[in-house]
Structure formats: C-alpha cells, structure tokens
Design a protein around this motif. Structure first.
Motif, mmCIF file in Angstrom:
data_model
loop_
_atom_site.group_PDB
_atom_site.id
_atom_site.type_symbol
_atom_site.label_atom_id
_atom_site.label_comp_id
_atom_site.label_asym_id
_atom_site.label_seq_id
_atom_site.Cartn_x
_atom_site.Cartn_y
_atom_site.Cartn_z
ATOM 1 N N ARG A 87 0.873 -1.183 0.000
ATOM 2 C CA ARG A 87 0.000 0.000 0.000
ATOM 3 C C ARG A 87 0.905 1.227 0.000
ATOM 4 N NH1 ARG A 87 -5.276 0.938 0.665
ATOM 5 N NH2 ARG A 87 -5.659 -1.190 1.395
ATOM 6 N N ILE A 88 0.747 2.044 -1.036
ATOM 7 C CA ILE A 88 1.566 3.250 -1.191
ATOM 8 C C ILE A 88 0.796 4.451 -0.660
ATOM 9 C CG2 ILE A 88 2.839 4.725 -2.773
ATOM 10 C CD1 ILE A 88 3.107 2.450 -4.673
ATOM 11 N N VAL A 105 8.476 0.239 3.751
ATOM 12 C CA VAL A 105 8.223 0.011 5.170
ATOM 13 C C VAL A 105 7.856 -1.458 5.368
ATOM 14 C CG1 VAL A 105 6.739 0.648 7.118
ATOM 15 C CG2 VAL A 105 7.465 2.402 5.466
ATOM 16 N N GLY A 106 8.653 -2.188 6.188
ATOM 17 C CA GLY A 106 8.420 -3.614 6.387
ATOM 18 C C GLY A 106 8.248 -3.985 7.845
ATOM 19 N N HIS A 107 7.410 -4.990 8.098
ATOM 20 C CA HIS A 107 7.049 -5.361 9.469
ATOM 21 C C HIS A 107 8.057 -6.329 10.075
ATOM 22 C CE1 HIS A 107 5.545 -9.181 7.827
ATOM 23 N NE2 HIS A 107 4.858 -8.489 6.931
ATOM 24 N N ILE A 109 8.811 -9.795 12.924
ATOM 25 C CA ILE A 109 8.717 -11.254 12.852
ATOM 26 C C ILE A 109 7.269 -11.715 12.934
ATOM 27 C CG2 ILE A 109 8.954 -11.617 15.366
ATOM 28 C CD1 ILE A 109 10.823 -13.963 14.660
ATOM 29 N N ASN A 110 6.899 -12.556 11.956
ATOM 30 C CA ASN A 110 5.588 -13.202 11.971
ATOM 31 C C ASN A 110 4.454 -12.188 12.119
ATOM 32 O OD1 ASN A 110 4.946 -15.971 11.626
ATOM 33 N ND2 ASN A 110 3.891 -15.937 13.593
ATOM 34 N N ALA A 111 4.548 -11.068 11.424
ATOM 35 C CA ALA A 111 3.568 -9.991 11.559
ATOM 36 C C ALA A 111 2.941 -9.688 10.200
ATOM 37 C CB ALA A 111 4.232 -8.745 12.149
ATOM 38 N N GLN A 112 2.233 -8.567 10.126
ATOM 39 C CA GLN A 112 1.565 -8.166 8.897
ATOM 40 C C GLN A 112 1.655 -6.659 8.726
ATOM 41 O OE1 GLN A 112 -2.473 -9.618 8.922
ATOM 42 N NE2 GLN A 112 -1.869 -11.744 9.299
ATOM 43 N N ALA A 113 1.483 -6.215 7.479
ATOM 44 C CA ALA A 113 1.601 -4.794 7.174
ATOM 45 C C ALA A 113 0.566 -3.950 7.901
ATOM 46 C CB ALA A 113 1.478 -4.572 5.659
ATOM 47 N N ARG A 126 4.749 13.789 6.123
ATOM 48 C CA ARG A 126 5.957 14.603 6.198
ATOM 49 C C ARG A 126 6.566 14.888 4.819
ATOM 50 N NH1 ARG A 126 8.873 14.375 10.907
ATOM 51 N NH2 ARG A 126 10.209 15.918 9.845
ATOM 52 N N GLY A 127 5.964 14.351 3.748
ATOM 53 C CA GLY A 127 6.453 14.675 2.407
ATOM 54 C C GLY A 127 7.173 13.542 1.694
ATOM 55 N N LEU A 128 7.092 12.335 2.226
ATOM 56 C CA LEU A 128 7.722 11.177 1.602
ATOM 57 C C LEU A 128 6.659 10.263 0.989
ATOM 58 C CD1 LEU A 128 9.951 10.398 4.683
ATOM 59 C CD2 LEU A 128 10.913 11.058 2.460
ATOM 60 N N VAL A 129 6.985 9.627 -0.121
ATOM 61 C CA VAL A 129 6.166 8.519 -0.609
ATOM 62 C C VAL A 129 6.576 7.294 0.200
ATOM 63 C CG1 VAL A 129 5.594 7.061 -2.568
ATOM 64 C CG2 VAL A 129 5.987 9.502 -2.918
ATOM 65 N N ALA A 130 5.615 6.579 0.753
ATOM 66 C CA ALA A 130 5.939 5.432 1.610
ATOM 67 C C ALA A 130 5.077 4.241 1.217
ATOM 68 C CB ALA A 130 5.729 5.771 3.079
ATOM 69 N N MET A 131 5.714 3.089 1.104
ATOM 70 C CA MET A 131 5.033 1.866 0.671
ATOM 71 C C MET A 131 5.202 0.784 1.736
ATOM 72 S SD MET A 131 5.802 -0.214 -2.834
ATOM 73 C CE MET A 131 5.607 -1.994 -2.982
ATOM 74 N N ALA A 132 4.097 0.417 2.389
ATOM 75 C CA ALA A 132 4.109 -0.664 3.379
ATOM 76 C C ALA A 132 3.855 -1.978 2.662
ATOM 77 C CB ALA A 132 3.048 -0.418 4.441
ATOM 78 N N ILE A 133 4.568 -3.028 3.064
ATOM 79 C CA ILE A 133 4.470 -4.296 2.354
ATOM 80 C C ILE A 133 4.216 -5.456 3.315
ATOM 81 C CG2 ILE A 133 6.020 -3.495 0.529
ATOM 82 C CD1 ILE A 133 8.218 -5.298 1.779
ATOM 83 N N ASP A 134 3.605 -6.508 2.761
ATOM 84 C CA ASP A 134 3.560 -7.811 3.404
ATOM 85 C C ASP A 134 4.584 -8.696 2.718
ATOM 86 O OD1 ASP A 134 1.639 -7.889 5.491
ATOM 87 O OD2 ASP A 134 -0.003 -7.931 4.044
ATOM 88 N N TYR A 135 5.402 -9.393 3.507
ATOM 89 C CA TYR A 135 6.335 -10.343 2.925
ATOM 90 C C TYR A 135 5.565 -11.527 2.324
ATOM 91 C CZ TYR A 135 9.358 -7.848 6.237
ATOM 92 O OH TYR A 135 10.009 -6.891 6.962
ATOM 93 N N ARG A 136 6.220 -12.262 1.462
ATOM 94 C CA ARG A 136 5.615 -13.476 0.930
ATOM 95 C C ARG A 136 5.154 -14.398 2.056
ATOM 96 N NH1 ARG A 136 10.359 -15.524 -2.854
ATOM 97 N NH2 ARG A 136 11.506 -13.954 -1.635
ATOM 98 N N THR A 137 4.004 -14.975 1.866
ATOM 99 C CA THR A 137 3.331 -15.923 2.785
ATOM 100 C C THR A 137 2.744 -15.240 4.012
ATOM 101 O OG1 THR A 137 5.179 -16.643 4.212
ATOM 102 C CG2 THR A 137 4.992 -17.719 2.058
ATOM 103 N N TYR A 138 2.716 -13.914 4.044
ATOM 104 C CA TYR A 138 2.143 -13.195 5.185
ATOM 105 C C TYR A 138 1.085 -12.196 4.712
ATOM 106 C CZ TYR A 138 5.403 -15.102 8.562
ATOM 107 O OH TYR A 138 6.092 -15.963 9.384
ATOM 108 N N GLY A 139 0.090 -11.973 5.580
ATOM 109 C CA GLY A 139 -0.905 -10.947 5.309
ATOM 110 C C GLY A 139 -1.653 -11.196 4.015
#
Length: 585
Positions: A87-88, A105-107, A109-113, A126-139
């Motif tokens: 999600r950007i 932005v990454g979470h 251990i064993n968590a989700q975005a 604050r003026g930055l583009v930020a992208m939160a991610i789920d790792y493979r097999t999570y979320g």
C-alpha cells in the motif's frame, strides 16, 4: 536525566540517557529533542498498566487516521514470481511530474503490514512517498506453492501453464527471502511515475530491522536506513552457525518429505512456523556484512532502553563496524512492543521521518533526463547471449565401473521435488560408514553432464550424489499461481485447484545454493552414509561451494574443476586426483 550525545571512536553519534551534572553535546545528524518534549508521556507509557505490551502489539495499536491530503493506493508487486501486497501512501501535492523520495516500510517477525501502515502514513504526511508491504506468505501476499501431482514439464520451454492440484503454504519465516521482498519493493518504487529512483530508503522494525540492514548490504540502491528495535546478528561472528541435532534431523526430514516440524511463532500475530526457520534465521547475519554497506548509505538505529528481546548495546557496537554515517537514538523507559503506540510511536515515527528527509531530501523538480534504455537493453542482451553460448551439452551415456551401482532419488528443496542420482561404491551397504559427496552441475547444465565424475568417485570408494537444480533437467520448476488465490495465515496449508505457471531454466545462485544444502541433508539421511563426512562437489561455481561451506560446519573438503566435460576430453587422471581431494582422513 539528560540526553548525552558523544562520538564513538569511529566518529559515529551515539545517544545515551545518563544521570550527570555536566554534559558536553556533540553535533548530531538529527536532533533528539523530541524525546525531551515527550519525556513525561514516555514515563507514563512505561508505568501505566493499560499501556504495557508484554508479548506483542494489540489490535488497538494498529488503526490510524489518514493524514489530510495524503492519498493511498493498494498495489501488487512481485517477488520471485509471487504476488505481494503493498500500500503506497502519497504526500500532499504529489505529482508524477516531480521527483519524490520514497521509503519501503516492512514489518517484524511473523507480523503483517496492517500493524505498521501508520508509519507509512506518517512518513507521507511529512512529504515522503511510503510503501508498506507484506512479505511473501504473510498478510495479503501470496503463499508458497507446492504441486500435489507430478511436475511433467521439461527444459524444452521456459514457461508452462496448466490447471493443477496445489498446496499453498503460509507463514514461511525466512529472513533471506524477506530481504529479497524488500529489494523487489524497491524495484517497484523505482518504476512508479514521480518517484526519484536514486532516493529510496528502507524502514524495518524488530526482525525487519535486521532485514533492512541486509538489504542495504546487498543493494546499493538503498540510500537511507532506519532500523527500529532490531538486532545486528552476526556482529563479530566468524564461521558457520552450528546445527543442533534436532535441526539436523529436521533438515533431513524436510529434504526427504518436503516438510519438517512446526513450532509456535510470535508475537503480535501468532501462528505456526517451520522449526527450520529458527535454524536458517540464525544463519542470517547482517552484522557480518556491515562493511559492505556503502558509506554513502545513512543508518539510524532506534533501540528502546528496556527492550526485553534485543539488548540495545548491540546497535552501539554496530556503529563502530559500519564505516559510514550512522546515529543511535535510544528511546528511554519503553519495552520492545511499546514503541508502536502512544508516545513511543510519536517519537519513533518522527525520528525516522527526520532521518529520511535529511538524507533523501524533499521533493525536487524533474530534470527531464530520460534513462538510456538502449544501453541497458544492450547489456541484458549481451548477458543473455553469453549465457546461451556457454550452456553445457549433455555427455553420452557412460559405462559404469564394475561393482558400482546407482539409484534414482528425489529430494525436496523449498517444497519443490528435485531429481538426483546416487552412485554407490562396490561393497556399499546400509551398514557402511561411507564418505559421501554432492556433485552439482555447472552454470546452465544438468546432472547428466557430471555422471562420469560421480562414477569415477564411486570407483574410488565414495558415495557420489549428482543433482539437478530446481527448474533444470528432471527437477520440478518454480511455481506461481496464475489465478489470484487468497488464503489465510491462520490456516498454514490449504489444498485447492488453480491455474499454475511453472518456470524453468532460472540461473539464480541463491536458489542453487539452497538446492545443494538440501541435497546434503538428503545424503545425511541415507543409510550407510557417514553424516559427519560429506563434501561439496565439482562443476559448479566456486562461490556456491564456499557459500554452502560457510553454512554447514561439518563439510571438510571442497574441490572443483572448470575443465571441459565434453565427451572425449575427460581425463581419468584429473578425476582420480579430484576423488583423492574428496577423500577425508
């Protein structure tokens, strides 16, 4: 209690909370004044029973109010062919005509975005583009795919598609793969209109903090790092990580059946994980690679004073090992999971945004320059041509020496069924304590190209196992679903039918190294083989041998040949010398 800033011998800033009458303040990269402004709130958070977080965050810590004029968009990016969720968050005034700095932005251990998207939203405010991610097999990201039927694909085509019976596996906790997920997310952002591809940072918390350090060590595109409440595993270590007896047994089971034992995974999102994860993540040592991070990459560590999981002293030692610009700002009073809520979140997110803005900079006007895609295409074409021209041709069938027997076997590597053939010396039995060797093919070759090596080694008294890497020869290919398949982390294994894409002939050293390691585990479970005396074989890149040897403490010898294996050019003297090289005293 005051904030004391002092320079370490390496010239890096360290923040320590000390009781002192007189303080000398050294210049900081960013100010830690926000800690003083929130000191009373931090003390309240540390002591208030309702604000304590002992074994993870809780659901009330995750919601956030989307900042005014920040826009978000859900996207899909791909990591090793697996669909991944992102999600950007775009800041006020974002335009595709600009050149904006961006952060992945990454979470932990064993968590989700969902638990850390509020950090991305704050960075966007604050003026930055930020992208939160789920790792493979999570979320919301895709799971690992395993065929429940034979893989009949061949090397005649690189990509195949078919309807198949599958098993989808979730919560596969492997830090090495999460590093690749971060790198894939960076690649996605570099292709997003309006993003400056030269100004991208990474933020990770807890286990994710170790992952972003590794990403920075492997990928020069990372220009700024924030590692929050994380460890720096491997700092000062040498040699491979030990393999405990129960881990050895589990590795053998995985290589022979495709799945090992499970253990409970924590913390905020509880589920089962593979016991193997504990072993492979002990081998994940970003501290050993700090000297590989470019000095132009800037690192901010944010530990907490009362961390019950990761002592903060480790990151202060890391600043001495890293040669570039870094800073440690310790948040007082709080424990590990309190950093994500209340004043802990306000302080940590502000410090991180300050760091990224200082070293990635604000949005700037587009220069109008267009990357020279022609040169990139030419370089790719050159590599493709070289790989194509360098492929090995299979050699003719061999005549086995007298008394040598063989058997076809299959082992599993990351859930994929791989082909192998074992050559056994005269007199070998299940009661033997024979030395053994894994022989791995060269770049772009298959097991048939090294059969003569295996036969010669068996003639000299060694058990020799030749293998096909995943996606090559008779081994199964890399799997990804064509259909979008949604599965839940609470159900680790789901069986279903879906259209699957099978990719073959990938030249990826990291995959091949895992294949070799799983072949070693298979051999260790073979009756008659001495588990303590096994080796890595020839016809593979020297880096493969060294890398596998670094991780398997009992391998005793490595030997290789880069001479031609074309029929008629094999020299028996060379093979005998190599067999002697493998024999262990």
């Amino acid at each position: 209690m005051t904030a004391r800033l002092h320079l370490s011998p390496g010239g890096f800033l360290i923040v320590a909370m000390l009781i002192c009458a007189s303080v000398t303040i050294a210049p900081a990269q960013i100010s830690a004044d926000i800690i003083e402004r929130h000191r009373a709130e931090l003390q309240k958070q540390a002591s208030d029973p309702e604000m304590k977080r002992e074994r993870g965050t809780i659901a009330q810590d995750w919601p956030f109010t989307l900042p005014a004029e920040v826009v978000s968009r859900q996207i899909t990016f791909y990591s090793e062919g697996t669909r991944c969720y992102g999600r950007i968050f775009f800041p006020k005034g974002f335009s595709t005509r600009g050149r904006w700095p961006a952060v992945v932005v990454g979470h932990g251990i064993n968590a989700q975005a969902v638990g850390i998207e509020k950090y991305a939203a704050t960075f966007a405010a604050r003026g930055l583009v930020a992208m939160a991610i789920d790792y493979r097999t999570y979320g919301y990201s895709g799971g690992d795919v395993m065929l429940l039927e034979p893989d009949t694909t061949t090397d005649e085509r690189v990509v195949w598609e078919k309807q198949a019976r599958l098993q989808i596996k979730r919560t596969n906790l492997i830090n090495f793969r999460e590093t690749e997920d971060f790198r894939a997310a960076v690649s996605y952002l570099q292709g997003e209109p309006g993003i400056d591809p030269e100004r991208i940072g990474v933020w990770g918390s807890s286990n994710g903090a170790s992952v972003v350090l590794m990403a920075a060590a492997l990928d020069s595109r990372v220009k700024a790092v924030v590692a929050q409440v994380g460890s720096v595993g491997g700092l000062g270590s040498s040699g491979p990580a030990a393999i405990a007896p129960q881990m050895l047994e589990d590795g053998i089971r995985r290589a022979r059946t495709g799945q090992g034992a499970e253990v409970d995974g924590g913390f905020s999102f509880r589920s089962k994980i593979d016991m193997w994860s504990n072993q492979v993540n002990r081998e994940f040592r970003p501290g050993m690679l700090l000297d590989r991070i470019p000095e132009t990459t800037k690192i901010l560590w944010i530990p907490v004073e009362k961390d019950e999981l990761i002592p903060p002293r480790g990151v202060q030692a890391a600043t001495k090992a890293f040669r570039g610009t870094s800073q440690v700002i310790e948040v007082p009073y709080l424990t590990h999971f309190q950093i994500y809520s209340y004043a802990g979140f306000e302080v940590s997110s502000t410090l991180a945004a300050d760091w990224f803005l200082k070293y990635l900079g604000p949005e700037s006007e587009a220069s109008g320059a267009v990357p020279d895609k022609g040169k990139s295409a030419a370089r790719l074409l050159s590599v493709t041509q070289r790989v194509g021209a360098g492929q090995w041709q299979p050699v003719a069938d061999i005549t086995l020496p007298e008394g040598i027997s063989t058997k076809e076997i299959y082992f599993y590597s990351e859930g994929i069924r791989c082909s192998g053939r074992i050559f056994m010396p005269k007199g070998f039995s299940a009661e033997s304590k024979a030395q053994a060797v894994v022989l791995a093919p060269d770049w772009g070759a298959t097991a048939v190209s090294i059969e003569k090596y295996a036969a010669t080694f068996a003639e000299r008294g060694l058990v020799a196992m030749i293998i096909d890497y995943r996606g090559w020869g008779r081994s199964g290919g890399f799997l990804e679903t064509v259909d979008q398949v949604m599965t839940d982390d609470r159900l680790r294994f789901s069986q279903l039918t879906a259209r699957v894409r099978i990719r073959r002939k990938r030249l990826n050293p990291q995959h091949q190294i895992l294949d070799i390691r799983n072949a070693l585990y298979f051999l260790q479970g073979e009756p008659g083989v001495d588990r303590a005396r096994r080796c890595l074989g020839c016809r593979m890149a020297g880096g493969h041998r060294r890398h596998c040897g670094d991780r398997r403490p009992h391998q005793s010898r490595h030997c290789s040949s880069h001479q031609s294996l074309q029929a008629g050019k094999l020299r028996s003297g060379l093979l005998r010398r190599q067999a002697n090289c493998f024999r262990l005293n």
